[in-house]
Design a protein around this motif. Structure first.
Motif, PDB file in Angstrom:
ATOM      1  N   SER A 180       0.859  -1.213   0.000  1.00  0.00           N
ATOM      2  CA  SER A 180       0.000   0.000   0.000  1.00  0.00           C
ATOM      3  C   SER A 180       0.885   1.249   0.000  1.00  0.00           C
ATOM      4  O   SER A 180       2.083   1.182   0.181  1.00  0.00           O
ATOM      5  CB  SER A 180      -0.875   0.010   1.249  1.00  0.00           C
ATOM      6  N   GLY A 181       0.266   2.355  -0.211  1.00  0.00           N
ATOM      7  CA  GLY A 181       1.019   3.613  -0.337  1.00  0.00           C
ATOM      8  C   GLY A 181       0.598   4.222  -1.653  1.00  0.00           C
ATOM      9  O   GLY A 181      -0.329   3.753  -2.291  1.00  0.00           O
ATOM     10  N   GLU A 182       1.330   5.181  -2.141  1.00  0.00           N
ATOM     11  CA  GLU A 182       0.860   5.913  -3.324  1.00  0.00           C
ATOM     12  C   GLU A 182       0.823   4.976  -4.515  1.00  0.00           C
ATOM     13  O   GLU A 182      -0.002   5.097  -5.402  1.00  0.00           O
ATOM     14  CB  GLU A 182       1.741   7.139  -3.621  1.00  0.00           C
ATOM     15  N   GLU A 183       1.677   3.936  -4.486  1.00  0.00           N
ATOM     16  CA  GLU A 183       1.664   3.017  -5.657  1.00  0.00           C
ATOM     17  C   GLU A 183       0.697   1.852  -5.421  1.00  0.00           C
ATOM     18  O   GLU A 183       0.827   0.821  -6.081  1.00  0.00           O
ATOM     19  CB  GLU A 183       3.074   2.458  -5.867  1.00  0.00           C
ATOM     20  N   ALA A 184      -0.215   1.983  -4.460  1.00  0.00           N
ATOM     21  CA  ALA A 184      -1.082   0.832  -4.129  1.00  0.00           C
ATOM     22  C   ALA A 184      -1.740   0.286  -5.383  1.00  0.00           C
ATOM     23  O   ALA A 184      -2.178   1.041  -6.253  1.00  0.00           O
ATOM     24  CB  ALA A 184      -2.157   1.270  -3.141  1.00  0.00           C
ATOM     25  N   GLY A 185      -1.791  -1.054  -5.468  1.00  0.00           N
ATOM     26  CA  GLY A 185      -2.464  -1.664  -6.616  1.00  0.00           C
ATOM     27  C   GLY A 185      -1.515  -1.876  -7.775  1.00  0.00           C
ATOM     28  O   GLY A 185      -1.841  -2.616  -8.694  1.00  0.00           O
ATOM     29  N   GLU A 186      -0.370  -1.271  -7.722  1.00  0.00           N
ATOM     30  CA  GLU A 186       0.600  -1.476  -8.804  1.00  0.00           C
ATOM     31  C   GLU A 186       1.169  -2.880  -8.716  1.00  0.00           C
ATOM     32  O   GLU A 186       1.253  -3.463  -7.635  1.00  0.00           O
ATOM     33  CB  GLU A 186       1.760  -0.484  -8.647  1.00  0.00           C
ATOM     34  N   VAL A 187       1.609  -3.408  -9.854  1.00  0.00           N
ATOM     35  CA  VAL A 187       2.293  -4.702  -9.897  1.00  0.00           C
ATOM     36  C   VAL A 187       3.588  -4.510 -10.679  1.00  0.00           C
ATOM     37  O   VAL A 187       3.576  -3.908 -11.766  1.00  0.00           O
ATOM     38  CB  VAL A 187       1.415  -5.779 -10.581  1.00  0.00           C
ATOM     39  N   ILE A 188       4.687  -5.021 -10.121  1.00  0.00           N
ATOM     40  CA  ILE A 188       5.933  -5.055 -10.892  1.00  0.00           C
ATOM     41  C   ILE A 188       5.999  -6.426 -11.549  1.00  0.00           C
ATOM     42  O   ILE A 188       5.923  -7.449 -10.854  1.00  0.00           O
ATOM     43  CB  ILE A 188       7.167  -4.839  -9.990  1.00  0.00           C
ATOM     44  N   GLY A 189       6.059  -6.485 -12.871  1.00  0.00           N
ATOM     45  CA  GLY A 189       6.093  -7.741 -13.596  1.00  0.00           C
ATOM     46  C   GLY A 189       4.750  -8.038 -14.226  1.00  0.00           C
ATOM     47  O   GLY A 189       4.044  -7.126 -14.640  1.00  0.00           O
ATOM     48  N   ASP A 190       4.375  -9.320 -14.292  1.00  0.00           N
ATOM     49  CA  ASP A 190       3.161  -9.746 -14.983  1.00  0.00           C
ATOM     50  C   ASP A 190       1.983  -9.853 -14.018  1.00  0.00           C
ATOM     51  O   ASP A 190       1.908 -10.807 -13.242  1.00  0.00           O
ATOM     52  CB  ASP A 190       3.421 -11.107 -15.664  1.00  0.00           C
TER      53      ASP A 190
END
Ligand code: HEM
Ligand code: H49
Length: 368
Positions: free
Chosen positions: A140-150
């Motif tokens: 969580s944090g400002e990049e919440a929901g982001e995924v690195i990779g596939d």
């Protein structure tokens, strides 16, 4: 286990078909009686090697969503039904990858592990393909929901981390370990050696900046989460590979907004007008991404096919099947490629889609 029983009707139907299509095998009478008696005595029966090879090839021939079926007779089948432990399944899966890769001259191969039976279930590979890139959910944090990779592999990545995987580099192309369940034990993790993983670094024939994006993809698609069903017997671990059709990588895996979502980035780098849909910037970015995929694989001597060539081959396959007096089942929604559909000949016709056996069956995910 009590209560396990293979369907006698499906078994005998398969044996009859095997003898009908393989006249050199002789007459079916004795084998029919033997299979029926085995099922009544033990709840199941064991395929001979010729029956297993034929069953696997016909399962491919019956796969109505597969555009690549012209070469169904050339499938190599590795009989590993005596393999039952997770470690052995992992080792044989790695050997499968090495043999299939073949220095870039990819060969269609299937490895068949132990079936489900009265003594319990066969082993299961939880990965949907032997080679998959991790998808790390950013906390969580400002990049919440982001995924690195596939992102398609975010759940499997979480399962692997929960089972003790320490993660790779944390980058967008970390290859996941094999997650293998055998007997009634919890699943175990097995790293795939780098030497068994052939990858292609993506570059573009006309744009030198493309190579700087650090994009890559693995050479061999090897599906490992479908049950091979032959004559009523289910083989839950029967990984099979072919080679890629470029659109799988360039129109879906790297392009989908729910995958690597590269079209906006490429649209910008190509200097296209991304403020207006009518500029067709998405379409132009997708074409260039697909050109880069086909170009890079070919330059590296790694087998790949384009959707125009594959569409034509599929219609040739259908004609051969009709001449052989067989119905060729096809699912229009999967056969028509995900880009330029109407520019390929498979778009301009309809198909029958009976659900034939032998076949590959999708099963529910053991994790989620
Ligand atoms: C040799 C080259 C091959 C090519 C180019 C090819 C191409 C494809 C493509 C593009 C798809 C659609 C995949 C997607 O949209 O996600 C597909 C589906 C499929 N292929 Fe093939 N294929 C090949 C070989 C094989 C082999 C060797 C087998 C099995 C022995 C196979 C079995 C299947 C099955 C079962 C599906 C449907 C998967 C599902 O329902 O999720 N294919 N194929
Ligand atoms: N080229 C291939 N691609 C392929 C074939 C079957 C299944 C898949 C994976 N499909 C699942 C994804 C996710 C949903 C829609 N497509 C890829 C081959 C994989 C194994 C043999 S050929």
């Amino acid at each position: 286990k009590k209560g396990f029983r293979v369907s006698e009707d499906e078994a005998l139907e398969f044996i009859r078909t095997f003898y009908a299509e393989n006249p050199e095998a002789g007459s079916p009478g004795e084998r029919l009686r033997e299979v029926r008696d085995d099922i009544r005595r033990t709840g199941t029966y064991r395929h001979t090697v010729p029956e297993l090879e034929y069953g696997a090839r016909v399962a491919w021939r019956n796969s109505s969503r597969c555009i690549g079926r012209l070469y169904w007779r050339s499938l190599r089948v590795r009989d590993r039904r005596d393999v039952t432990t997770a470690a052995e399944v992992a080792a044989e899966s790695v050997r499968h990858l090495r043999g299939a890769t073949n220095g870039g001259r990819i060969r269609p191969v299937m490895t068949v592990f132990a079936p489900d039976g009265p003594d319990g279930p066969g082993p299961r590979i939880w990965n949907d393909q032997l080679i998959r890139y991790a998808g790390y959910r950013v906390p969580s944090g400002e990049e919440a929901g982001e995924v690195i990779g596939d992102p398609a592999n975010a759940d499997l990545t979480e399962v692997a981390l929960a089972l003790g995987w320490t993660g790779g580099t944390g980058g967008p192309f970390d290859v996941l370990p094999l997650v293998i369940e055998a007997g009634h034990e919890p699943p175990e993790l097995f790293e795939v050696p780098r030497s068994a993983i052939r990858e292609v670094r993506l570059r573009h024939p006309d744009h030198p900046w493309f190579a700087e994006l650090g994009l890559r993809w693995h050479a061999v698609p090897a599906v490992s989460d479908m049950t091979l069903e032959i004559g009523g017997v289910g083989y839950p671990a029967a990984p099979f590979n072919g080679w890629y059709m470029g659109t799988e990588i360039g129109a879906r895996n790297l392009a989908d907004s729910g995958r690597y979502d590269l079209l906006p980035i490429l649209g910008g780098l190509l200097g296209l007008d991304t403020t207006s849909e009518a500029s067709l910037w998405r379409d132009r970015a997708m074409v260039e991404l697909n050109r880069a995929v086909l170009y890079s694989f070919a330059e590296d001597g790694v087998a790949i096919t384009d959707h125009h060539t594959e569409a034509r081959r599929f219609l040739a396959h259908m004609e051969k099947e009709e001449r052989a007096g067989r119905v060729c089942p096809a699912d229009w929604t999967w056969i028509v490629p995900p880009m330029s559909g109407s520019a390929t000949p498979v778009f301009h016709r309809l198909y029958d889609n009976p659900d034939l056996r032998p076949n590959f069956l999708r099963r529910e995910r053991p994790y989620g």
